[in-house]
Each structure stands twice: as C-alpha cells, then as structure tokens.
Design an enzyme around this catalytic site. Structure first.
Site, mmCIF file in Angstrom:
data_model
loop_
_atom_site.group_PDB
_atom_site.id
_atom_site.type_symbol
_atom_site.label_atom_id
_atom_site.label_comp_id
_atom_site.label_asym_id
_atom_site.label_seq_id
_atom_site.Cartn_x
_atom_site.Cartn_y
_atom_site.Cartn_z
ATOM 1 N N HIS A 132 0.827 -1.221 0.000
ATOM 2 C CA HIS A 132 0.000 0.000 0.000
ATOM 3 C C HIS A 132 0.856 1.263 0.000
ATOM 4 C CE1 HIS A 132 -4.301 -1.188 0.578
ATOM 5 N NE2 HIS A 132 -3.691 -2.341 0.732
ATOM 6 N N SER B 191 3.150 2.127 8.402
ATOM 7 C CA SER B 191 2.935 0.988 7.482
ATOM 8 C C SER B 191 4.255 0.488 6.944
ATOM 9 C CB SER B 191 2.042 1.408 6.308
ATOM 10 O OG SER B 191 0.749 1.738 6.783
ATOM 11 N N ASP C 105 -0.513 -7.593 1.504
ATOM 12 C CA ASP C 105 0.013 -6.230 1.516
ATOM 13 C C ASP C 105 1.507 -6.202 1.833
ATOM 14 O OD1 ASP C 105 -0.682 -3.148 3.392
ATOM 15 O OD2 ASP C 105 0.227 -3.497 1.422
HETATM 16 N N1 LIG Z 1 -3.516 1.668 13.542
HETATM 17 C C1 LIG Z 1 -3.563 1.134 12.222
HETATM 18 C C2 LIG Z 1 -2.814 1.945 11.221
HETATM 19 C C3 LIG Z 1 -1.551 1.510 10.771
HETATM 20 C C4 LIG Z 1 -0.883 2.240 9.780
HETATM 21 C C5 LIG Z 1 -1.453 3.418 9.249
HETATM 22 C C6 LIG Z 1 -2.706 3.860 9.731
HETATM 23 N N2 LIG Z 1 -3.331 5.022 9.281
HETATM 24 C C7 LIG Z 1 -3.189 5.560 8.042
HETATM 25 N N3 LIG Z 1 -2.577 5.006 6.995
HETATM 26 N N4 LIG Z 1 -2.683 5.880 5.923
HETATM 27 C C8 LIG Z 1 -3.366 6.999 6.333
HETATM 28 N N5 LIG Z 1 -3.706 8.114 5.667
HETATM 29 C C9 LIG Z 1 -4.403 9.067 6.351
HETATM 30 N N6 LIG Z 1 -4.762 8.958 7.638
HETATM 31 C C10 LIG Z 1 -4.399 7.839 8.335
HETATM 32 N N7 LIG Z 1 -4.726 7.710 9.660
HETATM 33 C C11 LIG Z 1 -4.975 8.768 10.535
HETATM 34 C C12 LIG Z 1 -4.442 10.044 10.315
HETATM 35 C C13 LIG Z 1 -4.729 11.079 11.243
HETATM 36 C C14 LIG Z 1 -5.508 10.850 12.366
HETATM 37 C C15 LIG Z 1 -6.009 9.557 12.572
HETATM 38 O O1 LIG Z 1 -6.723 9.319 13.678
HETATM 39 C C16 LIG Z 1 -5.743 8.538 11.667
HETATM 40 C C17 LIG Z 1 -3.718 6.833 7.673
HETATM 41 C C18 LIG Z 1 -3.382 3.125 10.718
#
Ligand SMILES: NCc1cccc(Nc2n[nH]c3ncnc(Nc4cccc(O)c4)c23)c1
Length: 232
Positions: free
Chosen positions: A41, A183, A89
């Site tokens: 991803h 990630s 992924d």
């Molecule tokens: N916890 C699981 C996990 C693992 C890896 C990446 C992610 N999140 C994200 N991966 N890509 C994203 N693009 C935009 N926003 C995102 N999450 C986000 C951003 C700001 C505040 C919030 O509460 C959540 C993500 C979530």
C-alpha cells in the site's frame, strides 16, 4: 506511533525509512543485505516513482555515523496486493547495491514457521509515523509495545468483522497504536519479525479497530523466490 516513546538510538538497526524527495513515507526493514520488506500500500500515492531507503538512522534529519540513503533497483509488490483490501500487503525492495552492515545496520530474521503468535504475547513495533491525531511527525524513531489479540477477537462484529484472514494478525490498539507512516514496519516478537504493519481501516488509537499486520511466515516462499530470481 501514537503514545509510544523514543526508541533507544540504533537499537533497531534493521529499521528502514522509505522516502520520496527526502520525505518519510513508510517504514520497512532489512531482511537481507540487498533487500527491504515493506507494505505494498506504500506505493499507492507514489505514481510509479521508486523509493529511496534510509538505513542506519535514528533521527531523520541529523547527521549520524552510519546513516545512508540507498537507491532502489526494483520494487516487487506481492501479486495479490490491491487497493481494495489489505490482502497480500507486502512489498519487496531490491537496493541498488548491498547495504553496508555495521552496528547501526543489521538484518532482522523473519518468522518462517506458519503458526499463530499466542494471544497476549507482548510484541514491539517502531516507526517514524504520526505521533498524534493532528498528524504530527517525529524526527526520531518511536517504538511501542503491544499485546497480540486473537484473530477471533479481532474479527468480532464490532471490531474488524471477519475481514482478518489467517495471513494477518492483530494487536490491541487502545491508546497506544501504529498510525500513518508506520505501514511497512515490522512487528517484532521475541526478536523475530512476525508481521508487517498494514493500514487496515487507517484508524489509529481506537480499541474498536485493532492494528492489523500481514503475517510474514505464509509468504516465506514468495520472499525467497523473488530474492532468488532477481539479478545480482
Ligand atoms: N492503527 C492502524 C494503522 C496503521 C498504519 C497506518 C494507519 N493510518 C493511516 N494510513 N494511511 C493513512 N492516511 C491518512 N490517515 C491515516 N490515519 C490517521 C491520520 C490522522 C488521524 C487519525 O486518527 C488517523 C492513515 C493506521
């Protein structure tokens, strides 16, 4: 990483920062001298550009003895990976040349035995991903310890509702969690990489959406075949 702590500098010498135009995009880790494992991803918003891989780093900006940016010769997303779900992924990156191994740059072994990590096992995940909900990004590597939760609990109707396959695993996400930019990093349990961070529902720090990881053991044969087939 939400509500983690700064990692001890260079004590995770396998950690990689996947960068575009000098900006951290995703985590990854060194699985062989010329190979980094990350998440497919991570290539979604790169419109075909190749990453550069930063190894030997603790701070993303300060000069450090063994910090070095490597060019990538080729990127191999798992053929089953797609933008619609979290399946397969995984992303293999072949570096332009073998990484120079030293005290700050080291390979991390990954699990080859396809057996679930027991629930409640405490594992560690690290990254330069966002550290709060406003999306603030750290300069220094962060880490957090999280307990594994069973696939049954993770697949509960009120959690990931049956979408977590046998090739995935979960950790508790109450408060401390992975987030945007983490990630591709490794979930390390007893010194062995068991999983690769996947964004899943992209939610961070909400116990109703446990963190999801791609389990590595089911993909050992694919990883070995790509590394064996690529030139060099
Ligand atoms: N916890 C699981 C996990 C693992 C890896 C990446 C992610 N999140 C994200 N991966 N890509 C994203 N693009 C935009 N926003 C995102 N999450 C986000 C951003 C700001 C505040 C919030 O509460 C959540 C993500 C979530």
């Amino acid at each position: 990483i939400l509500r983690g702590s700064e990692a001890r500098p260079h004590l995770k010498p396998y950690m990689a920062s996947l960068q575009l135009d000098g900006q951290h995009v995703c985590g990854g880790f060194l699985i062989a001298e010329q190979w980094v494992l990350s998440a497919a991803h991570c290539t979604e918003e790169t419109d075909g550009k190749l990453f550069q891989v930063l190894l030997g780093a603790h701070s993303l900006t300060e000069p450090e003895p063994h910090k070095r940016l490597y060019r990538v010769r080729a990127q191999f997303p798992h053929p089953g990976s797609n933008i619609h779900n979290n399946k397969d992924d995984l992303l293999l990156l072949q570096l332009e040349e073998k990484a120079e191994l030293n005290s700050d740059v080291r390979v991390l072994p990954f699990q080859r035995e396809d057996r679930d990590v027991a629930a409640d096992t405490e594992c560690e995940v690290a990254g330069w991903g966002t550290i709060d909900h406003s999306g603030r990004r750290p300069d220094k590597l962060q880490q957090v310890q999280r307990p594994v939760i069973s696939r049954d609990v993770c697949n509960h109707r009120t959690r990931h509702d049956g979408t977590v396959t046998r090739n995935m695993m979960c950790t508790d996400s109450r408060r401390k969690d992975t987030c945007k930019g983490d990630s591709g990093g490794p979930l390390v349990c007893d010194g062995v990489a068991e999983g690769v961070v996947t964004a899943g529902s992209r939610v961070c720090g909400n116990y109703k959406k446990p963190a999801i990881y791609t389990r590595i053991a089911p993909y050992a044969a694919w990883i070995d075949s790509v590394m064996a087939s690529a030139d060099g």
